[in-house]
Scaffold this active site. Structure first.
Site, PDB file in Angstrom:
ATOM      1  N   CYS A 228      -3.463  -5.250  -3.945  1.00  0.00           N
ATOM      2  CA  CYS A 228      -2.610  -4.234  -3.681  1.00  0.00           C
ATOM      3  C   CYS A 228      -1.513  -5.454  -5.295  1.00  0.00           C
ATOM      4  CB  CYS A 228      -2.403  -4.339  -2.605  1.00  0.00           C
ATOM      5  SG  CYS A 228      -0.513  -4.079  -2.826  1.00  0.00           S
TER       6      CYS A 228
ATOM      7  N   GLY B 243      -8.948   8.447  -7.277  1.00  0.00           N
ATOM      8  CA  GLY B 243      -7.728   8.347  -6.885  1.00  0.00           C
ATOM      9  C   GLY B 243      -6.990   9.099  -7.331  1.00  0.00           C
ATOM     10  N   ARG B 244      -6.356   9.230  -8.280  1.00  0.00           N
ATOM     11  CA  ARG B 244      -5.565   9.899  -9.090  1.00  0.00           C
ATOM     12  C   ARG B 244      -5.857  11.181  -9.578  1.00  0.00           C
ATOM     13  NH1 ARG B 244      -3.273   5.872 -13.341  1.00  0.00           N
ATOM     14  NH2 ARG B 244      -5.807   5.012 -12.608  1.00  0.00           N
TER      15      ARG B 244
HETATM   16  C1  LIG Z   1       0.002   6.008  -5.226  1.00  0.00           C
HETATM   17  C2  LIG Z   1      -1.488   4.940  -5.532  1.00  0.00           C
HETATM   18  C3  LIG Z   1      -1.487   4.174  -3.724  1.00  0.00           C
HETATM   19  C4  LIG Z   1      -2.085   3.277  -4.392  1.00  0.00           C
HETATM   20  N1  LIG Z   1      -2.309   2.930  -2.674  1.00  0.00           N
HETATM   21  C5  LIG Z   1      -3.578   1.738  -2.889  1.00  0.00           C
HETATM   22  C6  LIG Z   1      -3.784   1.129  -1.096  1.00  0.00           C
HETATM   23  O1  LIG Z   1      -3.463   1.450  -0.545  1.00  0.00           O
HETATM   24  N2  LIG Z   1      -5.079   0.877  -1.501  1.00  0.00           N
HETATM   25  C7  LIG Z   1      -5.598   0.236  -2.273  1.00  0.00           C
HETATM   26  O2  LIG Z   1      -7.061  -0.343  -2.405  1.00  0.00           O
HETATM   27  N3  LIG Z   1      -5.716   0.828  -3.584  1.00  0.00           N
HETATM   28  C8  LIG Z   1      -4.253   1.670  -3.811  1.00  0.00           C
HETATM   29  N4  LIG Z   1      -4.130   2.225  -4.727  1.00  0.00           N
HETATM   30  C9  LIG Z   1      -5.336   1.729  -6.108  1.00  0.00           C
HETATM   31  C10 LIG Z   1      -6.674   2.981  -5.760  1.00  0.00           C
HETATM   32  O3  LIG Z   1      -7.628   2.987  -4.572  1.00  0.00           O
HETATM   33  C11 LIG Z   1      -7.318   3.350  -6.925  1.00  0.00           C
HETATM   34  O4  LIG Z   1      -7.665   1.929  -6.840  1.00  0.00           O
HETATM   35  C12 LIG Z   1      -6.824   3.274  -8.372  1.00  0.00           C
HETATM   36  O5  LIG Z   1      -5.788   4.152  -8.624  1.00  0.00           O
HETATM   37  C13 LIG Z   1      -8.087   2.617  -9.513  1.00  0.00           C
HETATM   38  O6  LIG Z   1      -8.324   4.482  -9.185  1.00  0.00           O
HETATM   39  P1  LIG Z   1      -8.426   6.172 -10.046  1.00  0.00           P
HETATM   40  O7  LIG Z   1      -8.079   5.552 -11.763  1.00  0.00           O
HETATM   41  O8  LIG Z   1      -9.098   6.993  -9.979  1.00  0.00           O
HETATM   42  O9  LIG Z   1      -6.975   6.116  -9.752  1.00  0.00           O
HETATM   43  C14 LIG Z   1      -3.347   3.005  -5.634  1.00  0.00           C
HETATM   44  C15 LIG Z   1      -3.922   3.545  -6.257  1.00  0.00           C
HETATM   45  C16 LIG Z   1      -1.601   5.005  -6.388  1.00  0.00           C
HETATM   46  C17 LIG Z   1      -2.191   5.552  -7.512  1.00  0.00           C
END
Ligand SMILES: Cc1cc2nc3c(=O)[nH]c(=O)nc-3n(C[C@H](O)[C@H](O)[C@H](O)COP(=O)(O)O)c2cc1C
Length: 353
Positions: free
Chosen positions: A108, A232-233
């Site tokens: 984080c 994720g997103r």
């Molecule tokens: C709104 C939001 C909240 C997130 N909260 C966490 C979290 O609580 N714990 C964590 O390890 N990563 C968190 N992430 C990171 C995601 O797990 C992920 O690693 C990151 O978004 C990249 O992946 P993506 O491109 O598929 O979104 C968060 C990302 C977003 C966008």
């Protein structure tokens, strides 16, 4: 190389039935999101990060994050903190709550978290990071995974130094989101680092970052050797992205979109309570109805409505056939009473805030 996303793999002793993992996302990964992710092909789902300080203080909202549904397994609950004894206690609670994996957040980037010595700042203190992993693996019989960034500073390769040490300390799996903490979500995830990490450790690595399509998922798996990709997103208000990645039809009908949104709303109201859910859900309207699926003014109208019931009524007006799709979905779901509750703790079904 054509990789089959339907292959199973093992995280510690836990069998994960596909190579898609739904990302932990604060403010997003509620139970309804995770259950939906499992239905659309995610082999493993994760809770959002849960504060070990909140667990220690028996904060009711925090304890609500430990609620596990019967149809979520396998499920990882993610904890964040910086104190070995508190992390160990939290891990025991996660196990008692019925999770399958304890995930530790070393990624984080948010200042409120890093200034307490938790999240991505742990990558700058590998000795302490290892102490935390040792404390958690000693406290629980569940497999422990760690999710991290590439490092704190831009261009950092710190994950390659810390990752193998975390495995030595007892981690059964590593997830890498190869952006720096400083980058937040800008730029791109550099999965050449993921490939390097895979070559350095003998536990499964999960690749997180910018996986948005089947083609991308397969390319990341093929070029990194990761056991799974994390999404994720791309899955926010869009479980059909997971379906497409699994090789099935991607785009949903309007009726499917409305039915999934209404189901998501009902489950979220049950989980968070009406008042908290109303605010929480607003961002999801745009996520579900966007992508050219419905005209923009509909979302603008929905966010002005004051209750989830009003939103539901309006959605059925624009897509009446969604009622039948919803009926079918509901008939396929297990009974919500199958939730596992910590009976010694004050978690009410409607509680949490
Ligand atoms: C709104 C939001 C909240 C997130 N909260 C966490 C979290 O609580 N714990 C964590 O390890 N990563 C968190 N992430 C990171 C995601 O797990 C992920 O690693 C990151 O978004 C990249 O992946 P993506 O491109 O598929 O979104 C968060 C990302 C977003 C966008």
């Amino acid at each position: 190389m054509n990789i089959d996303l339907r292959d199973h793999w093992f995280l510690g002793g836990v069998e994960i039935p596909s190579r898609l993992v739904l990302a932990p996302m604060a403010g997003v990964s509620v139970q309804a999101f995770r259950r939906q992710g499992r239905r659309y092909g995610a082999g493993l789902v994760c809770s959002e990060m849960v504060s070990v300080a909140g667990i220690q203080h028996r904060n009711e909202r925090t304890l609500g994050y430990l609620r596990v549904g019967a149809d979520e397994h396998p499920l990882a609950i993610q904890i964040f903190g910086s104190e070995p004894a508190a992390m160990a206690e939290a891990a025991r609670m996660v196990e008692a709550a019925g999770a399958d994996v304890v995930d530790m957040n070393f990624g984080c980037p948010v200042r409120k978290v890093t200034k307490t010595g938790a999240g991505a700042s742990l990558l700058d203190d590998p000795d302490h990071a290892c102490r935390l992993v040792e404390a958690v693996t000693t406290a629980t019989s569940l497999p422990v995974s760690v999710k991290m960034r590439r490092g704190v500073e831009n261009g950092s390769r710190r994950c390659l130094e810390v990752g193998p040490r975390l495995v030595e300390a007892g981690a059964s799996s590593l997830t890498l989101h190869p952006r720096s903490a400083k980058q937040m979500y800008t730029g791109t995830a550099d999965h050449s680092l993921t490939a390097e990490l895979v070559s350095l450790v003998d536990v499964p690595v999960i690749a997180s970052g910018d996986v948005t399509s089947r083609a991308r998922a397969q390319a990341v798996l093929a070029t990194t050797g990761a056991a799974a990709v994390m999404v994720g997103r791309a899955a926010q208000g869009n479980p059909w992205a997971l379906r497409e990645m699994m090789g099935d039809d991607g785009e949903p009908t309007r009726e499917e979109v409305v039915a999934e949104l209404v189901l998501f709303m009902r489950e979220t109201v049950r989980e968070l309570g009406e008042q908290r859910a109303n605010g929480f859900l607003k961002k999801f309207y745009g996520w579900y109805l966007g992508r050219g699926r419905f005209p923009k003014p509909l979302k603008q109208e929905l966010v002005t409505l004051s209750s989830a019931d009003d939103v539901e009524r309006r959605l059925f007006e624009v897509a009446p056939g969604a009622r039948f799709v919803l009926e079918r979905l509901l008939s396929e779901l297990p009974d919500p009473a199958d939730e596992i509750l910590l009976d010694s703790l004050p978690i009410s079904i409607y509680g949490g805030g």
